[in-house]
Design a protein around this motif. Structure first.
Motif, PDB file in Angstrom:
ATOM      1  N   GLY A 136      -1.125 -16.337  -3.416  1.00  0.00           N
ATOM      2  CA  GLY A 136      -0.269 -16.472  -2.527  1.00  0.00           C
ATOM      3  C   GLY A 136       1.633 -15.996  -2.290  1.00  0.00           C
ATOM      4  O   GLY A 136       1.881 -15.375  -1.658  1.00  0.00           O
ATOM      5  N   VAL A 137       1.681 -15.846  -4.099  1.00  0.00           N
ATOM      6  CA  VAL A 137       2.350 -14.475  -4.602  1.00  0.00           C
ATOM      7  C   VAL A 137       2.194 -12.522  -3.701  1.00  0.00           C
ATOM      8  O   VAL A 137       3.036 -12.983  -3.161  1.00  0.00           O
ATOM      9  CB  VAL A 137       2.619 -14.569  -5.907  1.00  0.00           C
ATOM     10  CG1 VAL A 137       3.991 -13.641  -6.944  1.00  0.00           C
ATOM     11  CG2 VAL A 137       3.160 -15.873  -6.370  1.00  0.00           C
ATOM     12  N   ALA A 138       0.997 -12.883  -3.952  1.00  0.00           N
ATOM     13  CA  ALA A 138       0.632 -11.250  -3.389  1.00  0.00           C
ATOM     14  C   ALA A 138       1.214 -11.615  -2.225  1.00  0.00           C
ATOM     15  O   ALA A 138       1.417 -10.390  -1.413  1.00  0.00           O
ATOM     16  CB  ALA A 138      -0.350 -11.516  -3.624  1.00  0.00           C
ATOM     17  N   VAL A 139       1.081 -12.731  -1.163  1.00  0.00           N
ATOM     18  CA  VAL A 139       0.691 -12.093   0.522  1.00  0.00           C
ATOM     19  C   VAL A 139       2.317 -12.134   0.635  1.00  0.00           C
ATOM     20  O   VAL A 139       2.438 -12.111   1.318  1.00  0.00           O
ATOM     21  CB  VAL A 139       0.390 -13.427   1.264  1.00  0.00           C
ATOM     22  CG1 VAL A 139      -1.103 -12.435   0.525  1.00  0.00           C
ATOM     23  CG2 VAL A 139       0.674 -14.365   0.530  1.00  0.00           C
ATOM     24  N   SER A 140       3.099 -13.213  -0.126  1.00  0.00           N
ATOM     25  CA  SER A 140       4.804 -13.147  -0.183  1.00  0.00           C
ATOM     26  C   SER A 140       5.029 -11.860  -0.093  1.00  0.00           C
ATOM     27  O   SER A 140       6.384 -12.020   0.680  1.00  0.00           O
ATOM     28  CB  SER A 140       5.340 -14.629  -0.786  1.00  0.00           C
ATOM     29  OG  SER A 140       4.305 -15.782  -0.617  1.00  0.00           O
ATOM     30  N   LEU A 141       5.313 -11.732  -1.396  1.00  0.00           N
ATOM     31  CA  LEU A 141       6.117 -10.151  -2.052  1.00  0.00           C
ATOM     32  C   LEU A 141       5.958  -9.154  -0.547  1.00  0.00           C
ATOM     33  O   LEU A 141       5.916  -8.073  -0.189  1.00  0.00           O
ATOM     34  CB  LEU A 141       5.496  -9.849  -3.007  1.00  0.00           C
ATOM     35  CG  LEU A 141       5.901 -11.031  -4.198  1.00  0.00           C
ATOM     36  CD1 LEU A 141       5.955  -9.987  -5.452  1.00  0.00           C
ATOM     37  CD2 LEU A 141       7.360 -11.253  -4.107  1.00  0.00           C
ATOM     38  N   SER A 142       4.242  -8.786  -0.938  1.00  0.00           N
ATOM     39  CA  SER A 142       3.665  -7.717   1.137  1.00  0.00           C
ATOM     40  C   SER A 142       4.080  -8.157   1.862  1.00  0.00           C
ATOM     41  O   SER A 142       4.874  -7.318   2.364  1.00  0.00           O
ATOM     42  CB  SER A 142       2.428  -7.292   1.075  1.00  0.00           C
ATOM     43  OG  SER A 142       1.877  -8.810   0.895  1.00  0.00           O
ATOM     44  N   GLY A 186      -1.676   8.155   7.705  1.00  0.00           N
ATOM     45  CA  GLY A 186      -1.094   7.488   9.098  1.00  0.00           C
ATOM     46  C   GLY A 186      -2.813   7.125   9.651  1.00  0.00           C
ATOM     47  O   GLY A 186      -2.858   6.029  10.150  1.00  0.00           O
ATOM     48  N   ARG A 187      -3.549   8.170   9.277  1.00  0.00           N
ATOM     49  CA  ARG A 187      -4.586   8.178   9.654  1.00  0.00           C
ATOM     50  C   ARG A 187      -5.773   7.604   8.629  1.00  0.00           C
ATOM     51  O   ARG A 187      -6.348   6.753   9.791  1.00  0.00           O
ATOM     52  CB  ARG A 187      -4.998   9.643   9.975  1.00  0.00           C
ATOM     53  CG  ARG A 187      -4.021  10.421  11.665  1.00  0.00           C
ATOM     54  CD  ARG A 187      -4.623  11.875  11.356  1.00  0.00           C
ATOM     55  NE  ARG A 187      -4.534  12.942  10.398  1.00  0.00           N
ATOM     56  CZ  ARG A 187      -3.892  13.578   9.820  1.00  0.00           C
ATOM     57  NH1 ARG A 187      -2.579  14.144  10.862  1.00  0.00           N
ATOM     58  NH2 ARG A 187      -3.565  14.324   8.492  1.00  0.00           N
ATOM     59  N   VAL A 198      -1.789  -2.614   4.001  1.00  0.00           N
ATOM     60  CA  VAL A 198      -2.813  -3.068   2.673  1.00  0.00           C
ATOM     61  C   VAL A 198      -3.125  -4.435   2.158  1.00  0.00           C
ATOM     62  O   VAL A 198      -4.498  -4.838   2.376  1.00  0.00           O
ATOM     63  CB  VAL A 198      -3.621  -1.426   2.038  1.00  0.00           C
ATOM     64  CG1 VAL A 198      -5.014  -1.726   1.921  1.00  0.00           C
ATOM     65  CG2 VAL A 198      -4.075  -0.852   3.569  1.00  0.00           C
ATOM     66  N   ALA A 199      -1.913  -4.019   1.298  1.00  0.00           N
ATOM     67  CA  ALA A 199      -2.404  -5.074   0.145  1.00  0.00           C
ATOM     68  C   ALA A 199      -2.399  -6.510   1.089  1.00  0.00           C
ATOM     69  O   ALA A 199      -3.340  -7.195   0.795  1.00  0.00           O
ATOM     70  CB  ALA A 199      -0.964  -5.370  -0.782  1.00  0.00           C
ATOM     71  N   HIS A 200      -1.383  -6.556   2.120  1.00  0.00           N
ATOM     72  CA  HIS A 200      -1.357  -7.955   2.322  1.00  0.00           C
ATOM     73  C   HIS A 200      -2.593  -8.418   3.190  1.00  0.00           C
ATOM     74  O   HIS A 200      -2.911  -9.392   3.438  1.00  0.00           O
ATOM     75  CB  HIS A 200      -0.501  -7.511   3.618  1.00  0.00           C
ATOM     76  CG  HIS A 200       0.417  -8.999   4.162  1.00  0.00           C
ATOM     77  ND1 HIS A 200       0.860  -9.769   3.137  1.00  0.00           N
ATOM     78  CD2 HIS A 200      -0.410  -9.232   4.882  1.00  0.00           C
ATOM     79  CE1 HIS A 200       1.604 -10.763   4.130  1.00  0.00           C
ATOM     80  NE2 HIS A 200       0.641 -11.252   5.890  1.00  0.00           N
ATOM     81  N   ALA A 201      -3.587  -7.179   4.136  1.00  0.00           N
ATOM     82  CA  ALA A 201      -4.535  -7.734   4.767  1.00  0.00           C
ATOM     83  C   ALA A 201      -5.255  -8.179   4.013  1.00  0.00           C
ATOM     84  O   ALA A 201      -6.203  -8.914   4.488  1.00  0.00           O
ATOM     85  CB  ALA A 201      -4.605  -6.701   5.765  1.00  0.00           C
ATOM     86  N   ASP A 257       4.964   3.281   1.280  1.00  0.00           N
ATOM     87  CA  ASP A 257       5.210   2.208   0.794  1.00  0.00           C
ATOM     88  C   ASP A 257       4.114   1.674   1.733  1.00  0.00           C
ATOM     89  O   ASP A 257       4.038   0.156   1.419  1.00  0.00           O
ATOM     90  CB  ASP A 257       6.617   2.073   0.186  1.00  0.00           C
ATOM     91  CG  ASP A 257       6.999   2.934  -1.515  1.00  0.00           C
ATOM     92  OD1 ASP A 257       5.487   3.179  -1.728  1.00  0.00           O
ATOM     93  OD2 ASP A 257       7.827   3.132  -0.890  1.00  0.00           O
ATOM     94  N   MET A 258       4.760   1.459   3.199  1.00  0.00           N
ATOM     95  CA  MET A 258       5.076   0.371   3.905  1.00  0.00           C
ATOM     96  C   MET A 258       3.543   0.187   4.288  1.00  0.00           C
ATOM     97  O   MET A 258       2.921  -1.018   4.542  1.00  0.00           O
ATOM     98  CB  MET A 258       5.582   0.985   5.671  1.00  0.00           C
ATOM     99  CG  MET A 258       6.984   0.377   5.028  1.00  0.00           C
ATOM    100  SD  MET A 258       7.843  -1.221   4.519  1.00  0.00           S
ATOM    101  CE  MET A 258       7.209  -2.175   5.907  1.00  0.00           C
ATOM    102  N   GLN A 259       3.217   1.234   4.509  1.00  0.00           N
ATOM    103  CA  GLN A 259       1.284   1.637   4.518  1.00  0.00           C
ATOM    104  C   GLN A 259       0.769   0.457   3.468  1.00  0.00           C
ATOM    105  O   GLN A 259      -0.140   0.048   3.504  1.00  0.00           O
ATOM    106  CB  GLN A 259       0.992   3.039   4.548  1.00  0.00           C
ATOM    107  CG  GLN A 259       1.290   3.139   6.025  1.00  0.00           C
ATOM    108  CD  GLN A 259       1.079   5.187   6.317  1.00  0.00           C
ATOM    109  OE1 GLN A 259       0.917   5.619   4.828  1.00  0.00           O
ATOM    110  NE2 GLN A 259       1.443   6.128   7.577  1.00  0.00           N
TER     111      GLN A 259
END
Length: 336
Positions: free
Chosen positions: A241-247, A75-76, A268-271, A262-264
């Protein structure tokens, strides 16, 4: 005996004074600067606590065990990424892309139709194809602006409009971002289904690359319905588009088959993908508007000038004209 008793009395008094002095010092440490008691004076510092126990959990009464996690090492790391690395990296990528596009415009200028406009129009995109494109494009712009507010809003907007207005704006932006995502995914699916066959690799793509993609004056770059540059934008856009949609779905429906780590990772992947996606689409918008004369008309009205099609998509134009001039099959003679 009297002398020894006096010595014992003196020693006892010294011990009492030492105890009183240490107690007074401890009491002074527990008092704040104003003399009031400091309830946190004897509490272990957070830094020392985290050195001994990197993962801090509390005691809860609800079944969700994840809620008991107060602090954990990843988290940090995520906080440092979101508050430092993403700010600097995102600013460098987006502002750097804008600077490069501005430099390209200053050096190359707008790519004009070399032969001038012919006045004749050729249908390039049908109505449903344009609808699918604009559905994806408009929803992407909404997602991009509201997403950039999450990353840069506190730095850019908050000092300008104040905390109250920024809170209301960010709350509205959150709902726009969440619900517009479904329109974007629908448009992305249509883009894949409609334009997939025209974006498959062809031999002519190598010829287009050897001729400099039409950016070298005096060299003609042959192309079908889409040239190699447009195909690269298509495939990169589909992948992003697929990557940002899934994340994004993982973030929209948290902890459905995922844990905190997994959420973190999803955040990161989405951003990261979203920032790169914005840079890619900025280049796409530039080519379709300021960078090339006649390009916007393809998605604006669906029709392009004949000379524009000859210069940029000659093989596709030849097939279109051949289909238009193809003689119709003779109708069957009526039965007597």
């Amino acid at each position: 005996m009297t002398f020894l008793a006096r010595i014992r009395l003196v020693l006892f008094a010294v011990v009492l004074l030492g105890i009183a002095a240490s107690s007074g010092q401890a009491m002074a440490q527990k008092l704040g600067p104003d003399g009031a008691p400091d309830p946190t004076a004897s509490v272990t510092s957070e830094r020392d606590l985290l050195k001994r126990f990197p993962r801090v959990e509390g005691r809860i009464d609800i079944p969700d065990s994840k809620a008991a996690v107060l602090i954990q090492p990843a988290g940090r790391s995520w906080d440092y990424f979101h508050e430092v690395l993403l700010h600097w990296g995102g600013a460098i990528v987006i502002l750097g892309t804008i600077a490069l596009l501005g430099l390209a415009y200053l050096i190359l200028g707008r790519i004009r139709i070399a032969a001038g406009r012919s006045g004749q129009k050729v249908l390039r995109f049908k109505a449903f194809e344009r609808f699918s494109h604009w559905l994806t494009a408009v929803s992407f712009v909404a997602l991009g602006l509201t997403g950039l507010n999450i990353t840069f809003g506190k730095i850019v907007l908050l000092p300008l409009i104040g905390p109250d207005a920024f809170s209301r704006l960010s709350e509205s932006a959150k709902y726009v971002h969440n619900f517009t995502s479904f329109a974007f995914m629908a448009g992305l699916a249509l883009i894949v289904l409609i334009f997939l066959k025209d974006n498959l690799p062809e031999r002519v793509d190598l010829d287009w690359l050897r001729q400099g993609g039409g950016f070298i004056r005096g060299k003609h770059a042959p192309a079908g319905r889409f040239n190699l540059g447009e195909k690269l934008v298509y495939w990169l856009s589909v992948a992003a588009g697929v990557a940002v949609s899934l994340s994004g779905l993982l973030l929209l429906f948290p902890f459905y088959g995922t844990n905190i780590a997994d959420m973190q990772l999803a955040q990161v992947a989405h951003a990261v993908v979203a920032i790169l996606f914005v840079a890619l689409i900025l280049a796409h918008i530039y080519i379709g508007t300021l960078g090339m004369e006649g390009a916007f008309e393809a998605m604006g009205t669906g029709q392009v000038d004949l000379n524009w099609a000859k210069e940029h998509h000659d093989l596709w134009l030849a097939r279109q004209l051949a289909n238009e001039n193809r003689p119709e099959a003779p109708s069957a003679a009526p039965a007597e």
